[in-house]
Design an enzyme around this catalytic site. Structure first.
Site, PDB file in Angstrom:
ATOM      1  N   ASP A 258       4.822  21.594 116.011  1.00  0.00           N
ATOM      2  CA  ASP A 258       4.097  21.318 117.240  1.00  0.00           C
ATOM      3  C   ASP A 258       5.146  21.292 118.352  1.00  0.00           C
ATOM      4  OD1 ASP A 258       2.280  20.744 119.188  1.00  0.00           O
ATOM      5  OD2 ASP A 258       1.329  19.078 118.142  1.00  0.00           O
ATOM      6  N   TRP A 259       4.666  21.431 119.579  1.00  0.00           N
ATOM      7  CA  TRP A 259       5.594  21.659 120.691  1.00  0.00           C
ATOM      8  C   TRP A 259       6.512  20.446 120.924  1.00  0.00           C
ATOM      9  CZ3 TRP A 259       3.863  25.726 119.134  1.00  0.00           C
ATOM     10  CH2 TRP A 259       3.893  26.934 119.815  1.00  0.00           C
TER      11      TRP A 259
END
Ligand code: BGC
Length: 845
Positions: A258-259
């Site tokens: 995930d970012w």
């Protein structure tokens, strides 16, 4: 056979980074093998530095191209209700489908697949290779901020819808990343929370949708979550990523963080994470090459990750010499038509009481004299949830637009009644804006027209002639012509120095510092700040300006300019608004009240604190219902809200966040051109206090999933408490007779007859209920379902496969699935609590 386990997850033994060709041979087609050969040749040509660079984002959304091996840059984009593309702006529009909760409410895997195909088409149009979706975390608590973005409280329904979605996107040759692996079921402290989950609920609930999708749809990607599970950060979770996902389930795609979730070079690569996003600053790249040179990581581990990325590139067709999985694209899809179809198939009619001998819905358009449409969201519809799931549709059909088009002239009246959208939002309606970019000397170096006051320039997405090196300030300036006279509120969102001017009045000059949240996405999702109010007259333009000095630190490690010029219209006296609506309703045959949540209630990065409708909307519904017995309430929210007035109104229709065509679909179902097709994918509580899981805030960094396997209806059953509306509930416009049921351990065969006078659709739901239980299990659970259509008087026979896992539990001691013999009732139902037929199965090992 083991009893209920409270044994913690077995500590993992170090596994190696999952490799490509380890996907079971049997699952590899000749085409897979041919692609793998191309991948091996390409890999052999890369040196360590290049390999390490390939595993790190080069910017917000893409990986570097490697021309030396014929590899183009791989582009990713959110997801899940549309494809935003690499620019975060309304001038690059996308089709917006209904919220994931809505898609799940259709209980239709084929429809989910068709939705996926449309999204692949959108992705191709925007040169996107991988869609960052679907979100298959569970509705553990209705307080989960991204509840609207997940499908259901039930792992089987989630897995079935997710399977259709992934198949559809990949039918179009575009990859998916099923997310967020695993247990990102709430947002509070999402970067750090340690979710403590014993192996049984982990397997039976939270991992189950991922497992089903991996096995049934073979996704080309998985996104590793921010959170920890049982003390290990998910991007580093070798046990779950290398052992369970890859070795046990045979996943052969790539795992992307995930970012900003990847925080440890060696921890992540050894834990099975292939790609660290976004870039350019990540824990991979040079740091990863360094770790190999320092002897901390074996180069073969890096090679495994590179193989996974190259295989993805080969599948989507950006690696020279490899034949992409999809040669011939599926037929093109009409996005508007599909958005409308999904919306009406998702609407859940939870209540439809008789008035004058017939249910209040559908409204007979040929006889109705006056319809009073009421509610702020009827005019300014909330069609999608906030956060990274945001897309910018080209058009939005609000309920007011849809009903105006569908009803004869003069029938419809509109009053605001109550407006929950009294929050500051990016300046849009009535604003003509442009961005003026200046360098440090104040010289203009570039300009760009703006569709709204929101600036999200990420990476190289800057106005022509502007670079991050030269850009010193951005001024959002133009004119505002108000729709309403009164006191308008203006403000800012984002971090750094701002000067806000309206007319010749400077409303604010100062610096906004980072709040306590310390969420790197603060500038995206953070709260807007009010900076001042100005009295303005309707129709009279005024000059506006928001000057912002660029703060290179505001976007964390991203090269990005992110801030917004926000505004809200004058607030009228709430009692006056309600009184006006009551007058309109008193005089109408039917009153349709649209109530909604707002972006401050349902979005990303925070959880909800209650389930009540914001503002005076409950008062409005009560006041309208008091004067009009034919009051129909449309609930425009992505997840459950309390409806204390539900027994006082004639009908309640849940529209979810209905996507860009929501208002047209609403007119279809209110006026009876189509029936509302949805069934609840999640239990709808009467009040938050009744909901089984309400704790989403960690204590000392830990959040204990102490309820074990009892979430959703499994928990409601155990507590013996009745919700407002049960799982699976939803009414159509016809009636169904369940005529026969035959069951085997692998299938239920059900015959249903449409006994009403119009064509309709029924979702036949099969629940299993053990008659006596040697282990602690829920009282009943969903084991299969099918959506069938039949004309008036027609019967349909449907064969519904029963999930094998439905007869198994996870045995923690044996670390394996275990079949539970015994006598099971197989119940053919209209909803969890509306049982129509029962068969009994006696199954021994
Ligand atoms: C979200 C992801 C999303 C990513 C990229 C994160 O904040 O959790 O779901 O895909 O951002 O926008």
């Amino acid at each position: 056979m083991a009893g209920v386990s409270t044994t913690p997850e077995t500590p993992e033994t170090p596994e190696t980074h999952g490799t490509a060709p380890e996907a079971p041979e049997a699952r590899q087609s000749p085409a897979d093998r041919a692609r793998n050969e191309v991948v091996e040749v390409a890999l052999g040509k890369l040196d360590l530095d290049t390999k390490a660079r390939l595993l790190a984002g080069q910017d917000m959304w893409s990986l570097p191209a490697l021309p030396e091996i014929g590899l183009k840059s791989l582009v990713m984009s959110d997801g899940p209700i549309g494809v935003r593309g690499v620019r975060w702006t309304a001038d690059d529009p996308s089709v917006a489908l209904p919220s994931p909760t809505a898609l799940a409410a259709t209980w239709d895997q084929d429809l989910a697949r068709r939705a996926g195909r449309l999204l692949a088409q959108e992705a191709r149009r925007k040169s996107v290779h991988v869609l960052l979706a679907p979100t298959v975390n569970l509705h553990r608590s209705p307080l989960g901020g991204r509840h609207f973005e997940c499908y259901s409280e039930d792992p089987y329904l989630t897995g079935a819808i997710g399977t259709g979605y992934v198949q559809g996107v990949q039918d179009g040759g575009v990859g998916t990343t099923v997310k967020h692996f695993v247990a990102n079921d709430a947002e509070t402290d999402r970067f750090t929370v340690d979710n403590i989950i014993t192996s049984r609920p982990l397997r039976e609930l939270y991992l189950a949708p991922f497992e089903a999708i991996v096995k049934n749809a073979r996704p080309w990607g998985i996104m590793a979550a921010y959170n920890q599970v049982n003390g290990v950060t998910m991007t580093e979770h070798s046990h779950l990523q290398n052992k369970v996902l890859r070795a046990e389930w045979g996943f052969d795609g790539y795992i992307v963080s995930d970012w900003m979730a990847a925080r440890s070079t060696t921890g992540d690569i050894l834990g099975g994470l292939d790609v660290a996003m976004p870039g350019p600053q990540t824990v991979y790249g040079d740091a990863l090459a360094g770790a190999v040179r320092a002897g901390e990581v074996d180069e073969s581990v890096v090679d495994d990750a590179v193989r996974n990325v190259l295989r993805l590139a080969a599948r989507v067709g950006i690696l020279d010499g490899a034949t992409p999985v999809v040669g011939e694209l599926p037929a093109s899809v009409d996005g508007q038509a599909l958005a409308r179809e999904v919306a009406r198939r998702a609407f859940v009619l939870v209540r439809n009481e008789p008035r004058d001998g017939a249910p209040v819905l559908p409204i007979d358009a040929s006889r109705v004299r006056k319809v009073a449409l009421i509610g702020g969201p009827a005019r300014d519809a909330r069609v999608l949830g906030g956060g990274s799931a945001t897309v910018f549709p080209e058009r939005v059909v609000a309920p007011l637009d849809g009903l105006t088009a569908a009803l004869p002239d003069g029938v419809l009246s509109y009053t605001v009644g109550a407006d929950p959208s009294d929050e500051l939002a990016p300046a849009e309606k009535g604003f003509e804006l442009q961005a003026v970019c200046r360098d440090a000397s104040g010289t203009v170096i570039g300009t760009r027209g703006l569709p709204s006051g929101q600036i999200q320039w990420i990476g190289d997405d800057l106005p022509d002639g502007v670079t991050h090196g030269t850009l010193h300030s951005v001024e959002v300036k133009g004119t505002f012509t108000p729709r309403d006279s009164g006191e308008h509120t203006f403000g800012t969102r984002g971090l750094g120095a701002f000067t806000l001017t309206v007319g010749d009045e400077v409303l604010y000059e100062g610096v906004q510092e980072m709040g306590d949240e310390a969420d790197p996405f603060e500038a995206f999702f953070g709260s807007p700040a009010e900076r001042g109010r100005v009295q303005l007259a309707a129709g009279e333009p005024v000059e506006v300006s928001l000057a912002h000095t660029v703060n290179p630190d505001a976007a964390g490690p991203l090269s990005a300019i992110m801030f917004s010029f926000v505004h809200s219209t004058p607030l009228r006296d709430p009692d006056e608004l309600i009184a006006e609506a009551v007058e309109a309703a008193r005089d109408a045959d039917t009153a349709v009240v649209v109530v909604a949540t707002t972006e401050r209630v349902e979005s990303e990065g925070f959880d909800r604190t209650d389930l009540s409708l914001p503002g005076r909307q409950d008062d409005l519904v009560r006041a309208v219902a008091a004067v009009n017995p034919n009051t129909v309430v449309i609930v425009n929210s992505g997840s459950p809200v309390e409806m204390p007035w539900r027994e006082d109104v004639a009908a309640v229709l849940l529209s979810w966040f209905p996507g860009q065509e929501g208002g047209a679909a609403l007119a279809d179902v209110l006026l009876g051109a189509e029936e509302p097709g949805g069934r609840l994918p999640t239990t709808w509580p009467a009040s938050l206090a009744d909901a089984p899981v309400t704790e989403v805030t960690p204590t000392n960094g830990e959040l204990h999933y102490a309820e074990g396997v009892f979430i959703g209806y499994r928990a409601w059953d155990r507590a013996g408490v009745a919700p407002a509306y049960p799982f699976g509930h939803g009414l159509g416009y016809t009636t169904w007779e369940y005529e026969s049921l035959e069951a085997t351990p692998t299938e239920a065969k059900v015959c249903v007859r449409n006994t009403g006078s119009r064509t309709g659709r029924e979702v036949v739901q099969i629940y299993l209920a053990p008659t006596a239980d040697p282990v602690e299990r829920p009282a009943r659970w969903l084991a299969g379902f099918a959506s069938v259509e039949a004309g008036p008087g027609e019967a349909v026979e449907v064969e519904i496969p029963l999930a094998g896992r439905a007869f198994e539990i996870w045995d923690a001691q044996a670390d394996a699935w275990s079949f539970v013999p015994g006598t099971y009732e197989v119940r053919a139902c209209h909803s969890l609590t509306d049982r129509r037929l029962t068969a009994t199965l006696d199954i021994q090992a």
